[in-house]
Design an enzyme around this catalytic site. Sequence first.
Site, PDB file in Angstrom:
ATOM      1  CB  CYS A   1      33.422  47.320  65.252  1.00 21.84           C
ATOM      2  SG  CYS A   1      34.271  47.826  63.741  1.00 21.84           S
TER       3      CYS A   1
ATOM      4  NE  ARG B   1      32.764  51.209  66.338  1.00 23.52           N
ATOM      5  CZ  ARG B   1      31.500  51.061  66.773  1.00 23.52           C
ATOM      6  NH1 ARG B   1      31.222  51.299  68.036  1.00 23.52           N
ATOM      7  NH2 ARG B   1      30.535  50.686  65.953  1.00 23.52           N
TER       8      ARG B   1
END
Lengths: 147, 289
Positions: free
Chosen positions: B244, B249
């Site tokens: 990410c 994430r």
Amino acid sequence: MTDYPPRLQTALEDFSFITTRAERQEYLIQLADRFAEVRVPAHIATRPYDEQHRVPACESEAFVWAVPNPDGTLHYYFDVLNPQGLSAMAMSVILGEACNGAPLAQVAALNADLVFGFFGKDISMGKGQGLMSIVTLVAYEARQRLK
Amino acid sequence: MSDITARGYTHPEVLVSTEWLAAHLTDPNIRIVESNEDPLLYAAGHIPGAVEVDWTRDLNDQVVRDYVGREAFEALAQRSGITRDTTVIFYGDKNNWWATYAFWVFQLFGHTSARILDGGRKKWEAEGRPLTRDRVTYPASSYTAPERDDVTIRAFKEYVLQHVKHGGQLVDVRSPAEFTGEKTHMPEYPQEGVLRGGHIPGAKSVPWARAVNEDGSFKDAAALQAIYQGEKQLDPEQETIAYCRIGERSSHTWFVLTYLLGFKNVRNYDGSWTEWGNSVGVPIAKGAE
């Protein structure tokens, strides 16, 4: 720093004596708990809000309104749409209490870095930038009236 | 837990339900850990008995861009009253985004007895379950960790470069605008210092939050398979690298692929786009897949 609104200057000095993360959190949560005092009333704005009042780069979805007082100063109102945006709420209370009715030149001089005086350095880059954007928008509104 | 076991996951045991946790709040064999982005949320109210793990302060080295080393991790576990036998239950804000990040770091140190609270803080709060501002402290534990394993579930830039050269599977879990190169951070976040926008060539775009339902719980296996294996044609038998912006994430997607869908070999590239998009000479693609 000496040109900041006196209440903001005092608050920054108070926070400078904080030595622990827990103590800092406690004070900031106490501020966030009073968010209703600075939340925008219905006679100023209702949802969905005009996007021109949205704070850029704030993922807590903060909004700021600046309403002129009879003496030419500004009264600031805020909203934070993310119910878990406690940091944004605390920052709004700090700014609302310090800047409402303060001389425009003092508000216009706010430096976004003051966020770290309240929140310390241990916040994510995204969170810090979002809070700084609230400060920036408040100062911007004052600068617009000074032109 | 019956709902979780009925969802078809490869490893349903890695999730606990809010009902299960509510019934185990005083279980001495578990430790509840909250990990959030907002530094005030834990202090403003947390699940009774939970301790906080702050991702910036507790999981990251304060000087070098890296995770804490063995000694710092041991100290974190010890002051949290966690032993090697403790089952750690992670939960947090933003659909467990930061909870899975903490979970992943714990796996770097081999703490396999770990779970995620399905639905995280959002679901717990929505169900009106108890929160407290009382900070709990536990007697310091004895905890000896192995050296951090940077090989098994973590990928570094050079490894990713070789992976790209060989046409390996990549999952870009950022927002579509970040993937195409239009933005260098999520919408509503500041567009910070990355010199190039775009994605690693060959990566499939699956924004991380597609794996969760509106209430914060994970989608069932069939729905997840439809996204990752159907729509994106990812092969669970092949090595997969998720990335990410800074690896948080993508830890969520790493969790989904590894435990819920049973992908055989998934790594999180934590250098992610803040490293790749600033690196000289690495291949970058722009636009849609």
